[in-house]
Design a protein around this motif. Structure first.
Motif, PDB file in Angstrom:
ATOM      1  N   VAL A  10       3.437  -8.578 -12.137  1.00 19.86           N
ATOM      2  CA  VAL A  10       3.033  -8.842 -10.748  1.00 19.86           C
ATOM      3  C   VAL A  10       4.271  -8.892  -9.848  1.00 19.86           C
ATOM      4  O   VAL A  10       4.307  -8.267  -8.781  1.00 19.86           O
ATOM      5  N   ASN A  11       5.276  -9.633 -10.276  1.00 22.07           N
ATOM      6  CA  ASN A  11       6.490  -9.741  -9.458  1.00 22.07           C
ATOM      7  C   ASN A  11       7.140  -8.384  -9.216  1.00 22.07           C
ATOM      8  O   ASN A  11       7.626  -8.103  -8.126  1.00 22.07           O
ATOM      9  N   GLY A  12       7.129  -7.556 -10.240  1.00 18.04           N
ATOM     10  CA  GLY A  12       7.679  -6.211 -10.084  1.00 18.04           C
ATOM     11  C   GLY A  12       6.884  -5.414  -9.059  1.00 18.04           C
ATOM     12  O   GLY A  12       7.450  -4.748  -8.186  1.00 18.04           O
ATOM     13  N   ILE A  13       5.571  -5.492  -9.144  1.00 17.16           N
ATOM     14  CA  ILE A  13       4.711  -4.750  -8.207  1.00 17.16           C
ATOM     15  C   ILE A  13       4.976  -5.212  -6.768  1.00 17.16           C
ATOM     16  O   ILE A  13       5.107  -4.399  -5.849  1.00 17.16           O
ATOM     17  N   VAL A  14       5.077  -6.538  -6.573  1.00 12.50           N
ATOM     18  CA  VAL A  14       5.329  -7.055  -5.220  1.00 12.50           C
ATOM     19  C   VAL A  14       6.701  -6.571  -4.725  1.00 12.50           C
ATOM     20  O   VAL A  14       6.851  -6.193  -3.561  1.00 12.50           O
ATOM     21  N   ASP A  15       7.677  -6.561  -5.604  1.00 12.44           N
ATOM     22  CA  ASP A  15       9.013  -6.113  -5.215  1.00 12.44           C
ATOM     23  C   ASP A  15       8.985  -4.641  -4.783  1.00 12.44           C
ATOM     24  O   ASP A  15       9.549  -4.265  -3.748  1.00 12.44           O
ATOM     25  N   ILE A  16       8.306  -3.821  -5.551  1.00 12.87           N
ATOM     26  CA  ILE A  16       8.216  -2.381  -5.218  1.00 12.87           C
ATOM     27  C   ILE A  16       7.490  -2.192  -3.886  1.00 12.87           C
ATOM     28  O   ILE A  16       7.905  -1.413  -3.021  1.00 12.87           O
ATOM     29  N   MET A  17       6.386  -2.911  -3.740  1.00 16.93           N
ATOM     30  CA  MET A  17       5.625  -2.866  -2.477  1.00 16.93           C
ATOM     31  C   MET A  17       6.534  -3.261  -1.324  1.00 16.93           C
ATOM     32  O   MET A  17       6.555  -2.617  -0.272  1.00 16.93           O
ATOM     33  N   SER A  18       7.304  -4.332  -1.534  1.00  9.02           N
ATOM     34  CA  SER A  18       8.172  -4.836  -0.482  1.00  9.02           C
ATOM     35  C   SER A  18       9.275  -3.832  -0.138  1.00  9.02           C
ATOM     36  O   SER A  18       9.562  -3.602   1.042  1.00  9.02           O
ATOM     37  N   HIS A  19       9.891  -3.232  -1.144  1.00 13.68           N
ATOM     38  CA  HIS A  19      10.931  -2.233  -0.857  1.00 13.68           C
ATOM     39  C   HIS A  19      10.373  -1.121   0.030  1.00 13.68           C
ATOM     40  O   HIS A  19      11.041  -0.635   0.939  1.00 13.68           O
ATOM     41  N   THR A  20       9.160  -0.724  -0.287  1.00 19.05           N
ATOM     42  CA  THR A  20       8.562   0.364   0.492  1.00 19.05           C
ATOM     43  C   THR A  20       8.265  -0.107   1.915  1.00 19.05           C
ATOM     44  O   THR A  20       8.559   0.594   2.896  1.00 19.05           O
TER      45      THR A  20
END
Lengths: 401, 401
Positions: free
Chosen positions: B191-201
């Motif tokens: 989940v944390n990885g997904i949020v990080d990727i979403m945030s970078h975008t």
């Protein structure tokens, strides 16, 4: 998805005035081969700009001019000779894709003792090349940020592609992409560039890989952008913003990004077009405009998944209104209409070509391979059928949807 | 568009079994520092796999283990010491982003005579680094194909970012991205990885540049993909295809592609989150999940063009049904609902944090700058207001739309 390697060591300087970055990027080089084409850079001031950068930085340079639109092996040989005579340590192609392609062949030829035809014929493998810094003046081939180069051997009427995606040998080390230099590109060359960019994107969009979620969306983004701005640009050649976006499309369409995500793509239309232009010396973009719709009609009868996506996601045709076959057909018609809107030729009649050389075209398309293409592999009888349909179009058509 | 430089020399090997490429890629190195974290690679077999490659290729290697999830300056110093003692010529981080980030700081620290804090504090500039070959085991930070590294100094409660996009110093030379190794990542880290990727975008999507035609579409493609597959992945952790697509999203979100096309982006949420996690040691992805919706609500009142596009193009909300304000609000609600669907925390209450350190957070967010962010620059009073709203959320909420 299939495994892939994504590698691209080119440093791209994008935007207005970026040619000044050469001051920094030429630092480690002294003897430079300045490669250009027919002289358009003398008209738009770029020739003088580059020369004054070379002089201000106290570089020695030699000029290789007159590189052809379909660059010839003879120009490559001349360049290799100059490199060896003048101890050249950097190639500086300034111009369209052909100039950069020529420099790439010179780059590896300079590291090879035999004749460059050995490399083009894949008889010799050269894994290193002289460094290249390029200044792009035409949005089209994507060569500014990829390792590929296409060279024509007129003695044998062959267009031959070289360039390995995994080694440094033929990637430009630096590429200056300033849309300003494309503002003076005439209408027909602009159209050919647009068709080439569209084709590069389509060649990869039509992949055999079914789960290319991101690759499909990226390709669709480029296709939609070209369809939106292409016809506007053709009617407004000096529009900087349109030129800027088209230049970006050109690089992004064929710099390895889509290639990795889409398992290399199909490339049948390029193979067939290379045969056409090697035989008739027609511009690459025009050949693609002629052959692609015919390829689409032929291949969509055998496999249609991507054609349905093309219609729906790229041309915004609602799948609810149509049967699958109709949807595919609507998408292809929309593509044809786009080609006509650009004003690209749609038939060999455009050149007054009447002599049919089908077998020769098939041979030059396949170049010894059993089949070409990944979306639907084409054997010689498929290529023959497509080429016959190309010849059958005896009148130029204006497509509309 | 603003001028930009696009450069990325990392060679990425993507897909199943690509770790075997190390056999080829280690060829020119002899003394290797094998860097890893808390031992998850010992559970999934990767540790043994890498060791046997090192042994079969007769490499000398030293291990640096126990690199922390927010890698500490102390681990970096230990690594630098090992490099100097053992004449290390290649760093081989195997693990998540923190392991690779740690290796990047070691890479430049090894080329610097003073303490690495000088570089982290921007008092010293180091333009070269030891080469790095990384093997990624977590889809999140994008560090596998970019030059950036974030190191925590707990003595001063600071998270400090380094890494220049234009020189080779901290780009991994090679990165192995095999989704197989992410199959065993537990739910919360996924989940944390997904949020990080979403945030970078999102950080890049929210740019001050208004004519980013291609950048917008590429970012929207990644955002739509994450929104589609993120919740599916959280419920189906061992699904290879979902892991594969998420890993690609992670790399593409933050490897320079969007950065160039979108004029660097905003990055306010990252600055605020780095302050939060430097002070409370909460996971980066969780901090982003908490702060981003509040940033969105605050900033959208000052500028809303991109929020309207987010609602329309990413969350498929029809603009016809709503006023502009409603549309913006619907988009933010959809984003919140996505965060809740993933099961990410939405409040500091999740950690039982009750002490308010607003001023300290503001200071650590701004780090001496007058303002942060490009979409809407935030001054200290803006950051203070956002941080106060973060503290006000005293209960975890489950958003829905």
């Amino acid at each position: 998805m299939e495994n892939f390697i994504w590698y691209n060591p080119t440093k791209m300087y994008f935007g207005k005035g970026q040619v000044s970055s050469l001051n920094k990027e030429l630092k480690n080089y002294q003897n430079i081969l300045f490669v250009y084409g027919g002289g358009s850079i003398k008209k738009n001031g770029l020739y003088d700009e580059v020369r004054s950068i070379l002089k201000n930085n106290n570089k020695n340079y030699i000029e290789l001019s007159g590189v052809e639109p379909n660059p010839k092996i003879t120009s490559v040989r001349e360049g290799i000779k100059l490199v060896k005579e003048h101890n050249i340590d950097l190639l500086l192609p300034v111009g369209g894709g052909s100039t950069i392609d020529c420099a790439k062949a010179i780059a590896i030829g300079a590291k090879y003792d035999g004749d460059i035809m050995d490399v083009l014929n894949k008889k010799a493998l050269v894994e290193e090349g002289l460094p290249i810094a390029s200044v792009l003046t035409l949005a089209a081939t994507g060569t500014e940020m990829n390792p590929r180069s296409v060279i024509t051997n007129w003695e044998e009427n062959l267009k031959l592609g070289i360039g390995d995606w995994e080694t440094d040998a033929t990637y430009p080390k630096v590429s200056i992409c300033d849309p300003t230099y494309t503002l003076t590109v005439p209408r027909n060359q602009t159209v050919n560039g647009i068709v080439d960019i569209m084709s590069h994107t389509l060649e990869q969009y039509f992949t055999d890989q079914e789960d290319s979620v991101l690759g499909d969306q990226f390709a669709e983004s480029i296709l939609k952008t070209i369809i939106d701005i292409g016809p506007k640009l053709v009617d407004d050649l000096e529009n900087y913003k349109l030129r800027e976006t088209m230049m970006l499309c050109g690089t992004l369409a064929w710099n390895g990004l889509l290639r990795g995500l889409l398992n290399k793509g199909d490339w049948s239309c390029h193979a067939m077009e290379h045969a056409l232009s090697a035989l008739y010396d027609i511009p690459h973009g025009e050949g693609l405009a002629i052959v692609t719709p015919i390829w689409m009609e032929y291949v969509s009868k055998k496999r249609n998944d991507k054609f349905k996506k093309l219609a729906t996601n790229v041309f915004n045709i609602s799948p609810k209104k149509y049967t699958d076959d109709e949807l595919v057909s609507e998408g292809i018609n929309a593509f044809k209409a786009f080609i006509s809107k650009l004003g690209a030729p749609t038939s060999l009649a455009h050149y007054g070509i009447t002599d049919r050389k089908t077998d020769e075209l098939v041979e030059k398309t396949l170049l010894g391979r059993q089949k070409i293409g990944r979306y639907i592999p084409l054997a010689s009888f498929d290529v023959k059928e497509i080429m016959e349909r190309v010849y059958k179009l005896e009148k130029e058509l204006v497509y509309s949807n």
